[in-house]
Enzyme design. Structure first.
Site, PDB file in Angstrom:
ATOM      1  CG  ASP A  91      -1.789   1.223   1.324  1.00 39.31           C
ATOM      2  OD1 ASP A  91      -2.421   1.550   0.297  1.00 39.31           O
ATOM      3  OD2 ASP A  91      -1.824   1.895   2.367  1.00 39.31           O
ATOM      4  CB  SER A  92       0.231   4.764  -0.775  1.00 42.15           C
ATOM      5  OG  SER A  92      -0.991   4.829  -0.062  1.00 42.15           O
ATOM      6  CB  CYS A 136      -2.642   1.187  -2.666  1.00 42.44           C
ATOM      7  SG  CYS A 136      -2.762   2.918  -3.075  1.00 42.44           S
ATOM      8  CB  CYS A 149     -10.015   5.170  -0.389  1.00 43.98           C
ATOM      9  SG  CYS A 149      -8.571   5.862   0.434  1.00 43.98           S
TER      10      CYS A 149
HETATM   11  N1  DGL Z   1      -3.951   3.965  -0.078  1.00 40.56           N
HETATM   12  C1  DGL Z   1      -4.567   5.010  -0.861  1.00 40.56           C
HETATM   13  C2  DGL Z   1      -5.748   4.411  -1.654  1.00 40.56           C
HETATM   14  O1  DGL Z   1      -6.335   3.412  -1.283  1.00 40.56           O
HETATM   15  C3  DGL Z   1      -5.017   6.176   0.002  1.00 40.56           C
HETATM   16  C4  DGL Z   1      -3.862   7.006   0.538  1.00 40.56           C
HETATM   17  C5  DGL Z   1      -3.025   7.653  -0.560  1.00 40.56           C
HETATM   18  O2  DGL Z   1      -3.484   8.610  -1.197  1.00 40.56           O
HETATM   19  O3  DGL Z   1      -1.931   7.177  -0.798  1.00 40.56           O
HETATM   20  O4  DGL Z   1      -6.098   4.953  -2.674  1.00 40.56           O
END
Ligand code: DGL
Length: 272
Positions: free
Chosen positions: A12-13, A75, A186
């Protein structure tokens, strides 16, 4: 070659992908997991396709370096922008969160009017409209970006007047479109499920992509004969890697995972 005793890799980010880890642990308690949170480069939600594809490729290479048998792109932004590239270039099974969410929303909707909320990048990517029209060209999709939700979830303002006010404003177009299934597109949004549910009303099914992708991962492991041999038995190892200092991630982890993540190490994925 992927082998059954190996771990499932998740990236994930940042921290939000722990909502996917939580569901994987719940559904597949015997599976070892390796999680990578790209905390040094978060957020992905306001970055370009090119940048997100580059970061995602580095994350996949890092996880493959750790010998994982499958990769779950937790993500939504990375799934939206990078999944087609990743599945074209790597032979390991790689799952994203878009398709499982869309399938569940179409199954839950009676009217064919579904909604999705996500980051600016996810909404702008066109990934959800494409996935919906591939499955049901007659379905009507309404999208809305809700960037502040990420911050509210991280702050822990999950039951707060400010959050309710913001939710009413963000969700107005979805209410107006009379959707009856709403995809939480998200990683962070499952934390705000009760406020979102309150605003949307009881007739709208909220689709938690984290749960859906965990179910998909379970099915794919079974199909490919990759389910861990000690499934349901042995204590499975869980390792967490982040690209910035681990303290912040460890502190916030309880909110997303339901307990504090231990065993967190800092890595530099660009060096792999
Ligand atoms: N993990 C990102 C998503 O699900 C949300 C946080 C980000 O913008 O990196 O899109």
């Amino acid at each position: 070659m992927p082998s059954a005793p190996s771990a499932i890799g998740i990236f994930d980010s940042g921290i939000g992908g722990l909502t996917v880890v939580k569901e994987l642990v719940d559904l597949l308690p015997g599976e070892p997991l390796v999680y990578l949170g790209d905390t040094a480069r978060v957020p992905y939600g306001n970055k370009s396709r090119e940048t997100v594809v580059k970061f995602s490729t580095e994350n996949v290479l890092f996880l493959l370096h750790h010998g994982v048998k499958m990769i779950v792109v937790a993500c939504h932004t990375a799934s939206s922008f990078a999944l087609p590239f990743l599945t074209r270039h790597f032979s390991h099974p790689i799952l994203g969160v878009i398709e499982p969410g869309v399938e569940a929303a179409l199954a839950a909707s009676r009217s064919g009017r579904i909604g999705v909320i996500g980051t600016q990048a996810t909404v702008g990517s066109g990934a959800y409209p494409a996935a919906v029209s591939r499955r049901d060209p007659k379905a009507r999709l309404t999208q809305a970006a809700c960037p502040l939700f990420v911050h509210l979830a991280e702050e822990g303002w999950v039951d707060d007047a400010v959050t309710r006010q913001i939710a009413r404003r963000y969700l107005a177009p979805l209410k107006q479109a009379r959707v009856d299934a709403l995809i939480l597109g998200c990683t962070h949004y499952p934390l705000l499920k009760s406020v979102i549910g309150e605003v949307m009303g009881p007739r709208v099914a909220l689709i938690d992509s984290a749960r859906q992708v965990a179910l998909k991962a379970q099915g794919v492991l079974k199909e490919l004969g990759l389910t861990h041999p000690a499934h349901g038995g042995a204590f499975a190892s869980r390792r967490f890697f982040v690209t910035d200092e681990p303290g912040h991630f460890e502190r916030l982890s309880r909110r997303f995972l339901g307990r504090r993540a231990g065993n967190v190490s800092r890595v530099d994925v660009a060096k792999i």
